[in-house]
Design an enzyme around this catalytic site. Structure first.
Site, PDB file in Angstrom:
ATOM      1  N   LYS A  78     -38.091  14.245  24.255  1.00 51.90           N
ATOM      2  CA  LYS A  78     -37.249  13.406  25.110  1.00 51.90           C
ATOM      3  C   LYS A  78     -35.791  13.620  24.697  1.00 51.90           C
ATOM      4  O   LYS A  78     -35.282  14.726  24.847  1.00 51.90           O
ATOM      5  CB  LYS A  78     -37.720  11.950  25.025  1.00 51.90           C
ATOM      6  CG  LYS A  78     -39.155  11.790  25.555  1.00 51.90           C
ATOM      7  CD  LYS A  78     -39.605  10.356  25.583  1.00 51.90           C
ATOM      8  CE  LYS A  78     -40.954  10.209  26.252  1.00 51.90           C
ATOM      9  NZ  LYS A  78     -42.054   9.976  25.310  1.00 51.90           N
ATOM     10  N   GLU A 134     -56.668  23.698  10.392  1.00 51.11           N
ATOM     11  CA  GLU A 134     -57.048  22.325  10.019  1.00 51.11           C
ATOM     12  C   GLU A 134     -56.696  22.041   8.573  1.00 51.11           C
ATOM     13  O   GLU A 134     -56.937  22.872   7.690  1.00 51.11           O
ATOM     14  CB  GLU A 134     -58.550  22.113  10.247  1.00 51.11           C
ATOM     15  CG  GLU A 134     -58.811  21.609  11.646  1.00 51.11           C
ATOM     16  CD  GLU A 134     -59.916  22.342  12.329  1.00 51.11           C
ATOM     17  OE1 GLU A 134     -60.055  23.552  12.076  1.00 51.11           O
ATOM     18  OE2 GLU A 134     -60.630  21.686  13.121  1.00 51.11           O
ATOM     19  N   ARG A 145     -43.124  19.651  23.840  1.00 49.25           N
ATOM     20  CA  ARG A 145     -44.006  18.487  23.948  1.00 49.25           C
ATOM     21  C   ARG A 145     -44.763  18.344  22.645  1.00 49.25           C
ATOM     22  O   ARG A 145     -45.528  19.228  22.269  1.00 49.25           O
ATOM     23  CB  ARG A 145     -45.037  18.689  25.070  1.00 49.25           C
ATOM     24  CG  ARG A 145     -44.462  18.914  26.433  1.00 49.25           C
ATOM     25  CD  ARG A 145     -43.700  17.710  26.895  1.00 49.25           C
ATOM     26  NE  ARG A 145     -44.561  16.664  27.333  1.00 49.25           N
ATOM     27  CZ  ARG A 145     -44.618  16.218  28.595  1.00 49.25           C
ATOM     28  NH1 ARG A 145     -43.854  16.766  29.517  1.00 49.25           N
ATOM     29  NH2 ARG A 145     -45.419  15.238  28.920  1.00 49.25           N
ATOM     30  N   ASP A 180     -41.534   2.758  17.269  1.00 43.68           N
ATOM     31  CA  ASP A 180     -41.815   3.918  18.119  1.00 43.68           C
ATOM     32  C   ASP A 180     -40.495   4.294  18.783  1.00 43.68           C
ATOM     33  O   ASP A 180     -40.025   3.607  19.689  1.00 43.68           O
ATOM     34  CB  ASP A 180     -42.875   3.534  19.158  1.00 43.68           C
ATOM     35  CG  ASP A 180     -43.167   4.669  20.138  1.00 43.68           C
ATOM     36  OD1 ASP A 180     -42.384   5.641  20.187  1.00 43.68           O
ATOM     37  OD2 ASP A 180     -44.174   4.572  20.864  1.00 43.68           O
ATOM     38  N   THR A 234     -42.192  11.004  20.051  1.00 42.61           N
ATOM     39  CA  THR A 234     -42.445  12.281  20.689  1.00 42.61           C
ATOM     40  C   THR A 234     -41.285  13.191  20.284  1.00 42.61           C
ATOM     41  O   THR A 234     -40.331  12.758  19.635  1.00 42.61           O
ATOM     42  CB  THR A 234     -42.478  12.156  22.225  1.00 42.61           C
ATOM     43  OG1 THR A 234     -41.317  11.433  22.645  1.00 42.61           O
ATOM     44  CG2 THR A 234     -43.723  11.448  22.707  1.00 42.61           C
ATOM     45  N   TYR A 294     -55.789  28.765  13.927  1.00 38.78           N
ATOM     46  CA  TYR A 294     -56.360  27.473  13.523  1.00 38.78           C
ATOM     47  C   TYR A 294     -55.913  27.131  12.114  1.00 38.78           C
ATOM     48  O   TYR A 294     -55.926  27.977  11.223  1.00 38.78           O
ATOM     49  CB  TYR A 294     -57.895  27.525  13.558  1.00 38.78           C
ATOM     50  CG  TYR A 294     -58.454  26.777  14.743  1.00 38.78           C
ATOM     51  CD1 TYR A 294     -58.202  25.415  14.886  1.00 38.78           C
ATOM     52  CD2 TYR A 294     -59.214  27.412  15.717  1.00 38.78           C
ATOM     53  CE1 TYR A 294     -58.690  24.715  15.973  1.00 38.78           C
ATOM     54  CE2 TYR A 294     -59.703  26.722  16.809  1.00 38.78           C
ATOM     55  CZ  TYR A 294     -59.437  25.368  16.938  1.00 38.78           C
ATOM     56  OH  TYR A 294     -59.906  24.688  18.001  1.00 38.78           O
TER      57      TYR A 294
HETATM   58  N1  DSN Z   1     -44.478   8.883  29.763  1.00 40.03           N
HETATM   59  C1  DSN Z   1     -43.395   8.455  28.913  1.00 40.03           C
HETATM   60  C2  DSN Z   1     -42.269   7.875  29.693  1.00 40.03           C
HETATM   61  O1  DSN Z   1     -42.063   8.341  30.804  1.00 40.03           O
HETATM   62  O2  DSN Z   1     -41.587   7.015  29.218  1.00 40.03           O
HETATM   63  C3  DSN Z   1     -43.855   7.515  27.864  1.00 40.03           C
HETATM   64  O3  DSN Z   1     -44.979   7.977  27.263  1.00 40.03           O
END
Ligand code: DSN
Length: 425
Positions: free
Chosen positions: A237, A55, A243, A208, A234, A53
């Site tokens: 990707k 924080e 993740r 974003d 994120t 932890y």
């Molecule tokens: N779930 C993601 C996507 O597939 O684009 C976006 O958050």
């Protein structure tokens, strides 16, 4: 005595992980938001760092025992600053603050609202039906319920974002926050034009880049760094990490963003994820990452072109990035049964609304296809041509079980020659 392995402790979960390894190995991963994290990234996320932890932020924590965790978080931040700061139009690393604690993209975006808006404020983002994200103000999301959302769309004629409409709506509604970000939009975003509109109305400009952060690092998509007030993403990707989520902002907004993430929205950060992000940032700085990102876009262009040649209605006629959106109704099938038939053939995509879709989101007209994951396996233009042929045959013969089984075999055979990073079978 040696500690029991996962297989000894829980044979059922061990088997399911084996099954998923095999599925990921034997199928073509075309979900535009998915990729293969490397074995190194997975080793970091599967480490003892999950036990701690922490924080707070480095050197200002609410728990003791942070000798190692502080270093992990600082390393992740330093690497990300260098990587993304180098893409900045102005300011570079010097004017960049990074927060690596958001649990994923949606919490990262919520932190932006918390930092800059009050409930009831006007916010603007690309509407979900036009390719935007839930958290950019869609009606079913908390961001559409707690804020007054004024979505902008794409033009009916060419399905591209209409910056004149964005400006007109912004002037009329005076948003506090203006988002530029997408989940199903195949063209580049004009961050400078968004900045100009935000300045005209005094809005915070947030980019974003969840889908495109790997492309931004590699110069395959224009960078919002040095332009936007805040950038969220994120990490799993095109960036190919674990993740997770990350937020970048100009230094003047650092305190507001940090307070919004913790204690505003979250408790302890997921330190194992932070370590995975640090590893991914190191990998993205390697010379091999730029050609990888270039190949993602080249593969997407090749696949889109091959599908157009086979008579598919590819939204906007092609792509500038890693994904394409295809209206399959002209092939006599809707998006959902098309995606389901493709899945049976080992070609994994998702069904998706297309702009001005007359059908409902749970049964839309289109499918979305992305090339980040197959490019991670080393597939290239020739495999994209083969893939287009399979997609055409499956979508045109969705109820022909024998044909689909035959194609699934061909897919398996092709995949066996392109081992996926991090996958063990
Ligand atoms: N779930 C993601 C996507 O597939 O684009 C976006 O958050």
């Amino acid at each position: 005595m040696a500690e029991a392995t996962l297989r000894e402790t829980d044979a059922e979960i061990a088997k399911l992980i084996d099954d998923e390894n095999r599925r990921e190995h034997e199928t073509m991963r075309l979900i535009a938001s998915e990729n293969y994290a490397s074995a190194a990234v997975m080793a970091a996320t599967g480490s003892c760092l999950t036990n701690k932890y922490s924080e707070g932020y480095a050197h200002k924590r609410y728990y003791e025992g942070q000798q190692v965790i502080d270093q992990v978080e600082e390393l992740a931040i330093a690497r990300l600053k260098k990587l993304f700061g180098a893409t900045a139009a102005a300011g570079g690393e010097e004017d960049l603050h990074v927060n690596v604690q958001p649990y994923s993209g949606s919490p990262a975006n919520l932190a932006v609202y918390m930092a800059f808006c009050k409930p009831g404020d006007v916010i603007m983002g690309l509407g979900l039906p036009a390719g935007g994200h839930l958290t950019h103000g869609h009606s079913v999301s908390i961001t559409g319920k707690f804020f007054k959302s004024v979505p902008y769309g794409v033009r009916r004629e060419d399905h591209r974002i209409d910056m004149d409409e964005v400006r007109k709506l912004a002037k009329e509604h005076q948003p506090k926050l203006l988002w530029a970000g997408t989940t199903a939009y195949p063209r580049t975003l004009d961050f400078k034009a968004f900045r100009a509109i935000a300045d005209e109305v005094g809005a915070i400009f947030a980019a974003d880049i969840a889908h495109i952060s790997g492309l931004v690092v590699a110069g395959e998509h224009p960078s919002p760094f040095g332009i936007a007030d805040v950038v969220t993403s994120t990490t799993h990707k095109t960036f190919r990490g674990p993740r997770g989520g990350m937020i970048f902002c100009k230094k003047m907004h650092a305190a507001a963003i940090d307070k919004a993430v913790f204690p505003g929205l979250q408790g302890g950060p997921h330190n194992h994820t932070t370590a995975g992000i640090a590893v991914a940032a190191k990998e993205a700085a390697l010379p091999s990452f730029k050609p990888y990102a270039k190949a993602i876009v080249e593969n997407a262009k090749e696949l889109a072109q091959a599908l157009v040649e086979k008579g598919f209605a590819v939204t906007t006629g092609g792509t500038d990035n890693h994904l394409m959106l295809i209206d399959v109704t002209s092939k006599g099938i809707a998006g959902k049964p098309a995606a389901q038939a493709l899945d049976r053939a080992g070609i994994v995509a998702n069904y998706n609304s297309v702009p001005f879709d007359p059908r409902k989101p749970f049964d839309p007209s289109g499918i979305r296809i992305g090339t980040p994951a197959v490019t991670s396996r080393g597939m290239g233009k020739s495999e994209m041509r083969t893939l287009a042929g399979w997609i055409d045959r499956v979508v045109s013969n969705a109820s022909n079980a024998a044909l689909i089984e035959k194609i699934a075999g061909e897919v398996r055979e092709l995949c066996s020659g392109f081992p996926a990073p991090g996958i063990r079978v």
